[in-house]
Motif scaffolding. Structure first.
Motif, PDB file in Angstrom:
ATOM      1  N   VAL A  27       6.070   2.281 -17.999  1.00  0.00           N
ATOM      2  CA  VAL A  27       5.494   3.348 -18.824  1.00  0.00           C
ATOM      3  C   VAL A  27       4.001   3.513 -18.510  1.00  0.00           C
ATOM      4  N   LEU A  28       3.297   2.379 -18.395  1.00  0.00           N
ATOM      5  CA  LEU A  28       1.855   2.436 -18.131  1.00  0.00           C
ATOM      6  C   LEU A  28       1.534   3.065 -16.782  1.00  0.00           C
ATOM      7  N   ARG A  29       2.394   2.845 -15.779  1.00  0.00           N
ATOM      8  CA  ARG A  29       2.097   3.366 -14.433  1.00  0.00           C
ATOM      9  C   ARG A  29       2.133   4.894 -14.380  1.00  0.00           C
ATOM     10  N   GLU A  30       2.781   5.516 -15.375  1.00  0.00           N
ATOM     11  CA  GLU A  30       2.784   6.981 -15.435  1.00  0.00           C
ATOM     12  C   GLU A  30       1.420   7.527 -15.842  1.00  0.00           C
ATOM     13  N   LYS A  31       0.637   6.675 -16.505  1.00  0.00           N
ATOM     14  CA  LYS A  31      -0.672   7.113 -17.008  1.00  0.00           C
ATOM     15  C   LYS A  31      -1.843   6.519 -16.229  1.00  0.00           C
ATOM     16  N   PHE A  32      -1.605   5.356 -15.599  1.00  0.00           N
ATOM     17  CA  PHE A  32      -2.697   4.639 -14.944  1.00  0.00           C
ATOM     18  C   PHE A  32      -2.301   4.208 -13.532  1.00  0.00           C
ATOM     19  N   ASP A  33      -3.311   4.007 -12.703  1.00  0.00           N
ATOM     20  CA  ASP A  33      -3.139   3.428 -11.367  1.00  0.00           C
ATOM     21  C   ASP A  33      -3.269   1.909 -11.532  1.00  0.00           C
ATOM     22  N   ILE A  34      -2.135   1.214 -11.531  1.00  0.00           N
ATOM     23  CA  ILE A  34      -2.101  -0.189 -11.953  1.00  0.00           C
ATOM     24  C   ILE A  34      -2.153  -1.150 -10.768  1.00  0.00           C
ATOM     25  N   THR A  35      -2.946  -2.209 -10.931  1.00  0.00           N
ATOM     26  CA  THR A  35      -2.950  -3.346 -10.009  1.00  0.00           C
ATOM     27  C   THR A  35      -2.774  -4.620 -10.826  1.00  0.00           C
ATOM     28  N   LEU A  36      -1.803  -5.423 -10.463  1.00  0.00           N
ATOM     29  CA  LEU A  36      -1.583  -6.722 -11.100  1.00  0.00           C
ATOM     30  C   LEU A  36      -2.342  -7.790 -10.320  1.00  0.00           C
ATOM     31  N   ILE A  37      -3.077  -8.635 -11.018  1.00  0.00           N
ATOM     32  CA  ILE A  37      -3.837  -9.709 -10.378  1.00  0.00           C
ATOM     33  C   ILE A  37      -3.455 -11.032 -11.017  1.00  0.00           C
ATOM     34  N   SER A  38      -3.069 -11.989 -10.189  1.00  0.00           N
ATOM     35  CA  SER A  38      -2.681 -13.307 -10.670  1.00  0.00           C
ATOM     36  C   SER A  38      -2.682 -14.271  -9.497  1.00  0.00           C
ATOM     37  N   SER A  39      -2.320 -15.509  -9.747  1.00  0.00           N
ATOM     38  CA  SER A  39      -2.209 -16.481  -8.665  1.00  0.00           C
ATOM     39  C   SER A  39      -1.172 -16.003  -7.655  1.00  0.00           C
ATOM     40  N   PRO A  40      -1.401 -16.245  -6.363  1.00  0.00           N
ATOM     41  CA  PRO A  40      -0.539 -15.689  -5.318  1.00  0.00           C
ATOM     42  C   PRO A  40       0.791 -16.432  -5.189  1.00  0.00           C
ATOM     43  N   GLU A  41       1.648 -16.211  -6.160  1.00  0.00           N
ATOM     44  CA  GLU A  41       2.985 -16.804  -6.154  1.00  0.00           C
ATOM     45  C   GLU A  41       4.026 -15.702  -6.025  1.00  0.00           C
ATOM     46  N   ALA A  42       5.247 -16.092  -5.727  1.00  0.00           N
ATOM     47  CA  ALA A  42       6.312 -15.114  -5.484  1.00  0.00           C
ATOM     48  C   ALA A  42       6.479 -14.143  -6.649  1.00  0.00           C
ATOM     49  N   GLY A  43       6.342 -14.658  -7.878  1.00  0.00           N
ATOM     50  CA  GLY A  43       6.534 -13.821  -9.052  1.00  0.00           C
ATOM     51  C   GLY A  43       5.599 -12.627  -9.111  1.00  0.00           C
ATOM     52  N   LEU A  44       4.379 -12.769  -8.589  1.00  0.00           N
ATOM     53  CA  LEU A  44       3.415 -11.667  -8.579  1.00  0.00           C
ATOM     54  C   LEU A  44       3.943 -10.517  -7.729  1.00  0.00           C
ATOM     55  N   TYR A  45       4.362 -10.849  -6.514  1.00  0.00           N
ATOM     56  CA  TYR A  45       4.795  -9.813  -5.574  1.00  0.00           C
ATOM     57  C   TYR A  45       6.135  -9.204  -5.991  1.00  0.00           C
ATOM     58  N   GLU A  46       7.004 -10.027  -6.573  1.00  0.00           N
ATOM     59  CA  GLU A  46       8.290  -9.517  -7.057  1.00  0.00           C
ATOM     60  C   GLU A  46       8.094  -8.557  -8.222  1.00  0.00           C
ATOM     61  N   THR A  47       7.207  -8.907  -9.143  1.00  0.00           N
ATOM     62  CA  THR A  47       6.946  -8.046 -10.304  1.00  0.00           C
ATOM     63  C   THR A  47       6.331  -6.724  -9.864  1.00  0.00           C
ATOM     64  N   ALA A  48       5.368  -6.797  -8.955  1.00  0.00           N
ATOM     65  CA  ALA A  48       4.717  -5.577  -8.471  1.00  0.00           C
ATOM     66  C   ALA A  48       5.707  -4.681  -7.732  1.00  0.00           C
ATOM     67  N   SER A  49       6.551  -5.284  -6.908  1.00  0.00           N
ATOM     68  CA  SER A  49       7.537  -4.512  -6.152  1.00  0.00           C
ATOM     69  C   SER A  49       8.537  -3.834  -7.075  1.00  0.00           C
ATOM     70  N   PHE A  50       9.024  -4.574  -8.061  1.00  0.00           N
ATOM     71  CA  PHE A  50      10.015  -4.020  -8.988  1.00  0.00           C
ATOM     72  C   PHE A  50       9.444  -2.845  -9.775  1.00  0.00           C
ATOM     73  N   ASN A  51       8.186  -2.972 -10.191  1.00  0.00           N
ATOM     74  CA  ASN A  51       7.567  -1.941 -11.019  1.00  0.00           C
ATOM     75  C   ASN A  51       6.827  -0.878 -10.212  1.00  0.00           C
ATOM     76  N   LYS A  52       6.844  -1.044  -8.871  1.00  0.00           N
ATOM     77  CA  LYS A  52       6.207  -0.084  -7.968  1.00  0.00           C
ATOM     78  C   LYS A  52       4.728   0.116  -8.312  1.00  0.00           C
ATOM     79  N   VAL A  53       4.027  -1.027  -8.460  1.00  0.00           N
ATOM     80  CA  VAL A  53       2.589  -1.017  -8.690  1.00  0.00           C
ATOM     81  C   VAL A  53       1.922  -1.918  -7.650  1.00  0.00           C
TER      82      VAL A  53
END
Length: 381
Positions: A27-53
């Motif tokens: 929902v947020l990505r429809e209103k904002f240009d989102i970047t997720l920042i966290s420790s570089p673990e698989a979960g970060l990249y999987e979450t970003a890929s799934f949510n297309k952010v």
């Protein structure tokens, strides 16, 4: 167009914490240009890929580590200077402290500190003082402070953490509850009772969360062991994994979990709904919380609860209506309420009939998302 959207950076110490934003990111990505920042673990990249952010990995230690923390601070600072975010959304203690400090240094115009809980409440001595100092600095660096519950807001003010205005969006919680997913009538629910030797007439107590000391697991298991000497048809269903490196359980507790046939430990589960559905009463004797998400999930599945009378949880449980509130670290209180539940199944059944509707009225997910977006869009700095 993407170019017209404000850049929103959402920061957590570890990627696992992005579970707080499940569904909300779409929902947020429809209103904002989102970047997720966290420790570089698989979960970060999987979450970003799934949510297309977008995403960016910066290693951050959960515990205090001076060299590592300074390095993380500079990496955040350089990334912010290069990419010029409009809004920082800081979550979890370490991720918040570091990102808000970096954002303050490079003058990011909107720096939101989302306070999920107050970690210092579970500590003492020097570590508690250090954590309080971190909270004060995080609030100082923030332009806007959001508390996950009214209880957290009250403690921030009563403990003199900040004098700034603190917002609680709607009735609190970071993501509300997905009532379509957490629905006892959901067609995808499997039956787990037979797989775990739970009989039709067993009274099933349950817990969902990390099996650690400050979740009250030592007291819960001890209370159940006492009950198990008096009643035959009872079970304790534990859903969650150990974190022995952070907050290990007592050896006596571990032995009980391993050897008592009426204690069923199923470990971490991706889909917790079948296990919640198997419970007659949820027991949540945590020492501290920002907001009891698992209490909401249980209630949405028509499961009333025994809960510690603590911040957040006492905003979900109405004592005597959809559950019971008990003192913290009180094994005897847990035992007495569990005993009452066994002997008064009709009363528990009546509680079950109202739990879901109470959650719907206060924490329905889509209503909360709309209020969150309105709040973010209304910030003017």
């Amino acid at each position: 167009m993407m170019a017209n959207k404000k850049k929103l950076f959402i920061i957590t110490t570890i990627p696992m914490s992005f579970v707080f934003f499940k569904g909300q990111l779409l929902v947020l990505r429809e209103k904002f240009d989102i970047t997720l920042i966290s420790s570089p673990e698989a979960g970060l990249y999987e979450t970003a890929s799934f949510n297309k952010v977008k995403c960016y990995g910066i290693k951050m230690s959960r515990e205090i580590s001076l060299f590592s923390d300074v390095l993380s601070l500079f990496r955040l600072l350089f990334y912010f200077v290069k990419n010029k975010p409009d809004i920082l959304h800081a979550n979890t203690p370490k991720g918040s402290f570091l990102s808000l400090a970096a954002g303050w240094l490079c003058r990011v115009s909107t720096r939101i500190y989302y306070v999920h809980g107050l970690r210092y409440q579970g500590e003492s001595g020097f570590k508690k003082k250090l954590l309080i100092a971190m909270e004060k600095l995080s609030c100082f660096f923030a332009t806007d402070i959001i508390a996950v519950s009214n209880g957290v807001k009250d403690h921030l003010q009563q403990d003199f953490i900040t004098t700034k205005e603190i917002t609680v969006i709607w009735n609190g919680s970071i993501n509300g509850i997905d009532l379509d997913y957490f629905d006892p009538a959901h067609p995808d629910l499997s039956n787990i009772e037979s797989a775990h030797l739970i009989q039709k007439y067993d009274f099933v107590f349950g817990f969902l969360g990390r099996l650690v000391g400050d979740k009250g697991i030592n007291e819960l298991v001890a209370a159940f062991e006492q009950l198990n000497l008096e009643y035959l048809n009872i079970k304790l269903l534990l859903v969650g994994g150990y974190e022995s490196h952070l907050d290990p359980l007592q050896q006596e507790t571990l032995l009980s979990i391993k050897t008592n046939p009426n204690i069923v430990h199923v470990g971490f589960q991706e889909d917790v709904r079948p296990y919640l559905e198997a419970m007659d009463l949820f027991v949540f004797p945590s020492y501290r919380e920002g907001f009891g998400i698992s209490l909401m999930e249980a209630a949405a599945m028509n499961v009333p609860a025994i809960s510690s009378n603590i911040t957040g949880c006492n905003e979900i449980i109405d004592d005597g209506i959809n559950g019971f509130l008990i003192p913290v670290k009180d094994k005897e209180a847990i035992y007495l309420k569990m005993k009452y539940a066994i002997e008064n199944r009709l009363a528990i059944s009546k509680m079950s009939a109202v739990t879901r509707s109470m959650i719907k009225d206060k924490f329905e997910q889509h209503k909360l998302w709309n209020k969150i977006i309105s709040f973010y869009e209304g910030i003017k700095h």
